[in-house]
Design an enzyme around this catalytic site. Structure first.
Site, PDB file in Angstrom:
ATOM      1  N   ILE A   1       0.874  -1.165   0.000  1.00  0.00           N
ATOM      2  CA  ILE A   1       0.000   0.000   0.000  1.00  0.00           C
ATOM      3  C   ILE A   1       0.915   1.219   0.000  1.00  0.00           C
ATOM      4  O   ILE A   1       2.095   1.133   0.335  1.00  0.00           O
ATOM      5  CB  ILE A   1      -0.978   0.018   1.203  1.00  0.00           C
ATOM      6  CG1 ILE A   1      -0.215  -0.014   2.540  1.00  0.00           C
ATOM      7  CG2 ILE A   1      -1.956  -1.126   1.120  1.00  0.00           C
ATOM      8  CD1 ILE A   1      -1.145   0.098   3.757  1.00  0.00           C
ATOM      9  N   ASP A   2       0.374   2.354  -0.416  1.00  0.00           N
ATOM     10  CA  ASP A   2       1.181   3.559  -0.570  1.00  0.00           C
ATOM     11  C   ASP A   2       1.744   4.035   0.769  1.00  0.00           C
ATOM     12  O   ASP A   2       1.208   3.742   1.833  1.00  0.00           O
ATOM     13  CB  ASP A   2       0.339   4.685  -1.177  1.00  0.00           C
ATOM     14  CG  ASP A   2      -0.198   4.340  -2.557  1.00  0.00           C
ATOM     15  OD1 ASP A   2       0.473   3.581  -3.275  1.00  0.00           O
ATOM     16  OD2 ASP A   2      -1.297   4.825  -2.892  1.00  0.00           O
ATOM     17  N   LYS A   3       2.801   4.820   0.669  1.00  0.00           N
ATOM     18  CA  LYS A   3       3.433   5.415   1.853  1.00  0.00           C
ATOM     19  C   LYS A   3       2.422   6.157   2.717  1.00  0.00           C
ATOM     20  O   LYS A   3       2.434   6.045   3.948  1.00  0.00           O
ATOM     21  CB  LYS A   3       4.543   6.378   1.409  1.00  0.00           C
ATOM     22  CG  LYS A   3       5.170   7.186   2.534  1.00  0.00           C
ATOM     23  CD  LYS A   3       6.152   8.209   1.989  1.00  0.00           C
ATOM     24  CE  LYS A   3       6.694   9.102   3.102  1.00  0.00           C
ATOM     25  NZ  LYS A   3       7.607  10.145   2.590  1.00  0.00           N
TER      26      LYS A   3
ATOM     27  N   ARG B   1      -7.843   5.417  -5.554  1.00  0.00           N
ATOM     28  CA  ARG B   1      -7.571   6.843  -5.731  1.00  0.00           C
ATOM     29  C   ARG B   1      -7.964   7.296  -7.134  1.00  0.00           C
ATOM     30  O   ARG B   1      -8.584   8.349  -7.319  1.00  0.00           O
ATOM     31  CB  ARG B   1      -6.097   7.123  -5.455  1.00  0.00           C
ATOM     32  CG  ARG B   1      -5.684   6.794  -4.027  1.00  0.00           C
ATOM     33  CD  ARG B   1      -4.168   6.768  -3.856  1.00  0.00           C
ATOM     34  NE  ARG B   1      -3.578   8.081  -4.100  1.00  0.00           N
ATOM     35  CZ  ARG B   1      -2.272   8.284  -4.177  1.00  0.00           C
ATOM     36  NH1 ARG B   1      -1.423   7.254  -4.058  1.00  0.00           N
ATOM     37  NH2 ARG B   1      -1.786   9.496  -4.384  1.00  0.00           N
TER      38      ARG B   1
END
Length: 302
Positions: A138-140, A239
Site C-alpha cells: 500500500i502507498d506510503k 484513488r
C-alpha cells in the site's frame, strides 16, 4: 556485485523494461539503465534482453550493480502494530508515512526494516533482498493492513489468491463532495498515465480491467465517508477510481486539484479489512485494522 530482483506484477504487463525500471530504481537515469541492459547486466528470466523488451507477468528481473550501490538492509527495532501472526503469515497495520520496502536511495525506516528485526530470517525470499516477505503493497501515505509472508510456500499461495482476486480487501476513505447513491460500482480500464509515468489513469485502451465497489457510510456537508471493496488490485486503483467520478480522496494531491481545509499528510485512505485463508490449514483469517487517530479525529470534526 550486488543484485536487485523484481517480480513483474500484472499492472506492468507489456511495459517496456527500460520504462519499467526507472519507476523502481529512481536514482539512475533511463540512459544509464539502458547501458546496463546493453552490457547484459540486466537479465530477464536469466537471459539477456533488449531495452525494448516488453514485460510479462511473473517475469524475474535481475539487475546487477556495483557493491557500493545497494547497502545491506538492516533490521531496525521499529514498533509494529501486529493484527495477526502465525508461522506462515503476519498482518501488520502500517502507519502513515512509512514506505513498505526499501528502494534506491531509501534503505531505512521501512516496514521491511521493522520486519527483519521482528521476524529475523523468517521471511520469504521470492521478491529479493529489498522486498523480503512482501507480497503486496500500500502507498506510503495510506494506512492499514498489509499481508507479509514468512516462507516461499505461503508467498506463492497468497500471491495466487491476489491474482485470482480471492482476498477480501475493504478500505475506508473520506472523499470530496456528497455522493448521492448509497452504493455503486466503478468498472474501467486503468493504465499508466501517458503524460506522467508515475501516475495511473482511467484509459480507453491498453490498460487493465479494474473494478471497485463503494458504499456510503456517512455523508457530511462537503465530504462523504465511504467503504471501498476491491474486486481487482491495480496500482492506485481506489484513488484513480474515486477521482474519475469527481469524488477524489481528501488529501490526495496526486489525483485531486481540490485544496484541503485540513492539515493532512497524504490521502485519507485506510486498508481496514482483510480476509483470506491460512496457507496451510485453509482456516479463514480476518483482520480489522483500527482507524488511525488522525482519521478518527477528522471524522469527529466533520
Amino acid at each position: 556485485m550486488e543484485k536487485l530482483n523484481f517480480l513483474v506484477e500484472e499492472d506492468y504487463e507489456n511495459e517496456r523494461i527500460d520504462k519499467y525500471l526507472p519507476i523502481f530504481i529512481d536514482s539512475f537515469s533511463r540512459s544509464y539503465l539502458q547501458k546496463l541492459i546493453d552490457n547484459s547486466s540486466i537479465l530477464v528470466n536469466d537471459k539477456s534482453i533488449k531495452a525494448s523488451y516488453k514485460l510479462k507477468v511473473d517475469d524475474r528481473i535481475e539487475v546487477i550493480l556495483p557493491d557500493s550501490i545497494v547497502p545491506d538492509i538492516t533490521p531496525e527495532n521499529i514498533p509494529l502494530d501486529i493484527l495477526y501472526e502465525d508461522d506462515d503469515v503476519i498482518v501488520v497495520n502500517k502507519p502513515k508515512n512509512m514506505v513498505v520496502h526499501p528502494s534506491a536511495g531509501h534503505y531505512s525506516n521501512t516496514l521491511v526494516n521493522a520486519l527483519l528485526y521482528h521476524c529475523k530470517d523468517n521471511l520469504s525470499g521470492i521478491n529479493g533482498v529489498l522486498r523480503p516477505g512482501i507480497v503486496h503493497r500500500i502507498d506510503k501515505d495510506t494506512t492499514g493492513s498489509v499481508i507479509v509472508c514468512k516462507n516461499d510456500y505461503s508467498h506463492k499461495f497468497i500471491a495466487d489468491l491476489l491474482k485470482d482476486h480471492s482476498v477480501t480487501r475493504k478500505y475506508h476513505a473520506i472523499v470530496h463532495g456528497s455522493i448521492d447513491e448509497d452504493e455503486g460500482t466503478i468498472k474501467t480500464l486503468i493504465g499508466r498515465n501517458p503524460n506522467d509515468r508515475k501516475k495511473m489513469a482511467v484509459v480507453t485502451s491498453g490498460g487493465k480491467n479494474a473494478v471497485t465497489h463503494y458504499k456510503v457510510l456517512k455523508r457530511f456537508n462537503n465530504y462523504t465517508y465511504v467503504e471501498c471493496s476491491l474486486e481487482t488490485g491495480r496500482t492506485h486503483q481506489i484513488r484513480v477510481h474515486m477521482a474519475s467520478i469527481n469524488h477524489p480522496i481528501l488529501g490526495d494531491e496526486m489525483y485531486s486539484n481540490r485544496k484541503s481545509e485540513f492539515k493532512l499528510e497524504g490521502q485519507c485512505l485506510h486498508a481496514k479489512i482483510l480476509e483470506f485463508p491460512q496457507p496451510h490449514t485453509g482456516e479463514l483469517i480476518k483482520t480489522d485494522a483500527p482507524l488511525p487517530q488522525y482519521f478518527s479525529h477528522l471524522l469527529e470534526i466533520l
